[in-house]
Design an enzyme around this catalytic site. Structure first.
Site, PDB file in Angstrom:
ATOM      1  N   CYS A  97       0.840  -1.198   0.000  1.00 50.85           N
ATOM      2  CA  CYS A  97       0.000   0.000   0.000  1.00 50.85           C
ATOM      3  C   CYS A  97       0.883   1.259   0.000  1.00 50.85           C
ATOM      4  O   CYS A  97       1.863   1.321   0.743  1.00 50.85           O
ATOM      5  CB  CYS A  97      -0.886  -0.014   1.246  1.00 50.85           C
ATOM      6  SG  CYS A  97      -1.829   1.501   1.425  1.00 50.85           S
ATOM      7  N   GLU A 127       3.691  -5.718   8.944  1.00 48.82           N
ATOM      8  CA  GLU A 127       4.029  -4.344   8.530  1.00 48.82           C
ATOM      9  C   GLU A 127       5.179  -3.788   9.382  1.00 48.82           C
ATOM     10  O   GLU A 127       6.095  -3.149   8.868  1.00 48.82           O
ATOM     11  CB  GLU A 127       2.786  -3.452   8.682  1.00 48.82           C
ATOM     12  CG  GLU A 127       3.023  -2.027   8.204  1.00 48.82           C
ATOM     13  CD  GLU A 127       1.871  -1.089   8.555  1.00 48.82           C
ATOM     14  OE1 GLU A 127       0.700  -1.497   8.453  1.00 48.82           O
ATOM     15  OE2 GLU A 127       2.147   0.054   8.950  1.00 48.82           O
ATOM     16  N   THR A 163       0.542   1.833  10.439  1.00 49.72           N
ATOM     17  CA  THR A 163      -0.544   2.602   9.795  1.00 49.72           C
ATOM     18  C   THR A 163      -1.904   2.454  10.478  1.00 49.72           C
ATOM     19  O   THR A 163      -2.746   3.338  10.364  1.00 49.72           O
ATOM     20  CB  THR A 163      -0.692   2.194   8.313  1.00 49.72           C
ATOM     21  OG1 THR A 163      -0.794   0.775   8.245  1.00 49.72           O
ATOM     22  CG2 THR A 163       0.456   2.681   7.473  1.00 49.72           C
ATOM     23  N   CYS A 191      -2.869   5.680   8.914  1.00 51.97           N
ATOM     24  CA  CYS A 191      -3.827   5.786   7.802  1.00 51.97           C
ATOM     25  C   CYS A 191      -5.206   5.833   8.455  1.00 51.97           C
ATOM     26  O   CYS A 191      -5.481   5.057   9.372  1.00 51.97           O
ATOM     27  CB  CYS A 191      -3.678   4.548   6.927  1.00 51.97           C
ATOM     28  SG  CYS A 191      -5.131   4.162   5.993  1.00 51.97           S
ATOM     29  N   ASN A 221      -8.459  -6.140  12.305  1.00 53.08           N
ATOM     30  CA  ASN A 221      -9.246  -4.899  12.281  1.00 53.08           C
ATOM     31  C   ASN A 221     -10.747  -5.186  12.330  1.00 53.08           C
ATOM     32  O   ASN A 221     -11.512  -4.441  12.944  1.00 53.08           O
ATOM     33  CB  ASN A 221      -8.815  -3.985  11.121  1.00 53.08           C
ATOM     34  CG  ASN A 221      -9.434  -4.338   9.796  1.00 53.08           C
ATOM     35  OD1 ASN A 221     -10.621  -4.087   9.580  1.00 53.08           O
ATOM     36  ND2 ASN A 221      -8.665  -4.929   8.900  1.00 53.08           N
ATOM     37  N   SER A 263     -10.888  -5.466   5.069  1.00 48.78           N
ATOM     38  CA  SER A 263     -10.516  -6.563   4.167  1.00 48.78           C
ATOM     39  C   SER A 263     -11.747  -7.396   3.752  1.00 48.78           C
ATOM     40  O   SER A 263     -11.602  -8.508   3.270  1.00 48.78           O
ATOM     41  CB  SER A 263      -9.465  -7.450   4.847  1.00 48.78           C
ATOM     42  OG  SER A 263      -9.895  -7.805   6.145  1.00 48.78           O
TER      43      SER A 263
END
Ligand code: SF4
Length: 282
Positions: A97, A127, A163, A191, A221, A263
């Site tokens: 991303c 990440e 993020t 983000c 998430n 997602s």
């Protein structure tokens, strides 16, 4: 029964982009052997759909060869892994991303400028592991300000955030570190996709009788969305597909709210809305 969908729900920009990249690679006639390094997204149904189209998931580079077209997922990878992949695979398509890429470049910048780097995030998240690579494994990873250990006064400290971090957490870490350094550079690499989904889910949860959270049970998430919604609406159910819906959940209710993690693909959301509308003649 009224069915309401959260204002912000489902795929974020980075996930949608990685899926588009994967389908493009699969549709390319030259791509006979397309793989992703780890599941492309944390959604079993979408991963299965991609598998049916020919996308194989490999966990290690040792499993690929010179015929492989390898897709790097949106979380990004360690720079050494990328270099190795480029040597082995026929082609590497980097679907990291752009927001994650920015965090990687800023980490590299801080390292090159000799800052002591703090990454605010989960140490084992892919990440963050990749970000560590851009700091030559020298960064300190903290989940919160309480994890900051005593350090010698360092002249320069730089902060990067995973993020998906919460801005409040980043602010607390920044405040704590500002007392032990002469120079502090904070790069807010958060983000807002996750936060926006949480905010609109909570807004919706407070106005409905039943809340449905859609998304992979393996998605951090989505699970977090479900936990937050449940705090506001006890009658919250986290499901992966419409097939898990139970009519008994809706007894006596008048409004059902639906949200989905970053997602969760659109077709799962649409199927769920349609199923509910069909059940309740809406
Ligand atoms: S949550 Fe944000 S940073 Fe992560 S993939 Fe989605 S758009 Fe990119």
């Amino acid at each position: 029964m009224k069915v309401l969908l959260a204002e912000k729900a489902g795929f974020c920009y980075g996930v949608r982009r990685s899926i588009d990249i994967a389908f493009k690679a699969l549709n390319n006639k030259d791509s006979s052997n397309v793989c992703s390094l780890g599941p492309l997204i944390h959604n079993p149904q979408m991963v299965e759909k991609l598998k049916e189209q020919g996308l194989e998931v490999v966990e290690e580079l040792e499993k690929i060869d010179h015929n492989t077209v390898l897709i790097i997922r949106s979380h990004g990878v360690h720079p050494e892994t990328l270099k190795r992949a480029q040597k082995i695979a026929r082609k590497v398509i980097d679907a990291t991303c752009p927001f994650v890429k920015k965090a990687q470049h800023l980490t590299q910048f801080l390292y090159d400028e000799d800052y002591l780097i703090y990454i605010v995030g989960e140490a084992e998240h892919p990440e963050v592991l990749a970000l560590q690579g851009f700091a030559c494994e020298q960064a300190k990873v903290v989940a919160s300000a309480s994890e900051i250990k005593a350090i010698n006064k360092k002249s320069k400290i730089g902060i990067i955030a995973q993020t998906t971090q919460n801005p409040k957490n980043l602010a607390e870490v920044s405040k704590a570190l500002s007392t032990v350094t002469k120079e502090l550079r904070v790069f807010n690499t958060i983000c807002n996709a996750t936060l926006l989904r949480q905010k609109s889910a909570l807004k919706l949860a407070s106005t409905v009788d039943i809340m449905i959270v859609l998304g992979g049970k393996n998605s951090a998430n989505t699970s977090r969305l479900a936990v937050l919604c449940k705090q506001i609406k006890e009658t919250t159910h986290h499901i992966e597909t419409a097939d898990e819906l139970k009519k008994s959940w809706f007894k006596g209710g008048e409004i059902v709210g639906i949200t989905a993690g970053a997602s969760t693909p659109d077709w799962i959301i649409e199927e769920t809305v349609l199923r509910l509308k069909k059940w309740f003649n809406n």
